[in-house]
Design a protein around this motif. Sequence first.
Motif, PDB file in Angstrom:
ATOM      1  N   ARG A 113      27.558  16.802  16.488  1.00 27.01           N
ATOM      2  CA  ARG A 113      28.541  17.881  16.401  1.00 27.01           C
ATOM      3  C   ARG A 113      28.510  18.539  15.023  1.00 27.01           C
ATOM      4  N   ASN A 114      28.512  17.729  13.973  1.00 31.16           N
ATOM      5  CA  ASN A 114      28.524  18.284  12.618  1.00 31.16           C
ATOM      6  C   ASN A 114      27.239  19.039  12.298  1.00 31.16           C
ATOM      7  N   TYR A 132      26.982  22.323  14.335  1.00 29.95           N
ATOM      8  CA  TYR A 132      27.956  23.314  13.861  1.00 29.95           C
ATOM      9  C   TYR A 132      27.414  24.042  12.630  1.00 29.95           C
ATOM     10  N   LEU A 181      24.220  26.111  13.475  1.00 29.04           N
ATOM     11  CA  LEU A 181      24.535  27.379  14.147  1.00 29.04           C
ATOM     12  C   LEU A 181      25.100  28.397  13.164  1.00 29.04           C
ATOM     13  N   LEU A 182      25.943  27.942  12.233  1.00 33.69           N
ATOM     14  CA  LEU A 182      26.438  28.846  11.200  1.00 33.69           C
ATOM     15  C   LEU A 182      25.286  29.374  10.352  1.00 33.69           C
ATOM     16  N   ARG A 219      32.790  23.379   5.774  1.00 31.10           N
ATOM     17  CA  ARG A 219      31.719  24.193   6.357  1.00 31.10           C
ATOM     18  C   ARG A 219      31.643  25.599   5.781  1.00 31.10           C
ATOM     19  N   VAL A 275      33.631  15.630   9.006  1.00 32.85           N
ATOM     20  CA  VAL A 275      33.017  16.900   9.397  1.00 32.85           C
ATOM     21  C   VAL A 275      31.752  17.189   8.587  1.00 32.85           C
TER      22      VAL A 275
END
Length: 322
Positions: free
Chosen positions: A95-96, A99, A102-103, A183, A270
């Motif tokens: 997940r981290n 994320y 994708l950013l 993030r 995260v």
Amino acid sequence: MSMSSLAQAKTEKKLPNLTLKRKPLTLQLWKDRWLYLFLLPGLLYFIVFKYFPMWGVLMSFQNYQPHLGFWNSSWVGTQHFERFFSEPTFWMLSRNTLYIALLDLVVFFPATIILALLLNEIRREMFKRWVQTLVYVPHFLSWVVVVGISYILLTTEGGVVNELIAWLGFEKIPFLMSSDWFRPLIILQMLWKDAGWGTIIFLAALAGVNPQLYEAARIDGANRWRLLWHITLPTIRSVIVILLILRLGNFLDLGFEQIFLMVNAMNREVGEVFDTYVYTVGIRQGQFSYSAAVGLFKSVVGLILVFFANMMAKKYGEEGIF
């Protein structure tokens, strides 16, 4: 027989004598010896740091012990992969990593293209070079320096930004300790450090656009937006596709240094990604085989993404990378 037939026959007889003999391979290599000499450091880099370490993949299927070596360590098959996929840590890491990746793909990659287009619109050559130098310089700073600058600016204990927030009458924000800010800070650091450097290839592609296309479009009444949409972007589209495919190959490879330096106990939930996890279990805990299995998983995912992106690029009329 007509004169034209006689001339054609004489020409056909002479053609075999005009055939050039190919030079021997050794002579060609010697002629271009300096070019190959410049190529040698790059080849050595890939052989030593990319191809030779591939033997380490064997550890993923072993219970590797340094004192036994590769060939004497016991083989365990896919045991490490089964352990990795069954642990709750796998979903947290996925997940981290996804994320932030994708950013990186949605924010950072387009930002380099937009910045290159903006730099290309600057008409004053001296000012353009000054701006290019200004946006290139952060690339040469190490992540230790970049994170150090972030700490000086954002820490709650004397940080410039937080002191300004407090002066305005608001409560200080723990940027570096907050999981909500982790993030965005990572992406902002990427943009500041490498966005300018990422424009180099795009600017080289933009330099190859035929100026006559712009002149013809201006005669037809096209404004700057029309020139950008109908000439500039279609011309560099192949470069964008190739760089996007190559970037997908490193989709899960976010880089170790930046994440490692930014992660702490308050934002680890995260911030922990595959790269930092491999360091933790492989170097600090000595689980070499398990960490090698995690690294191999990352590489396989990147390889699949490259093949898929290349297939889609060819499907829509682009060349791809192979």
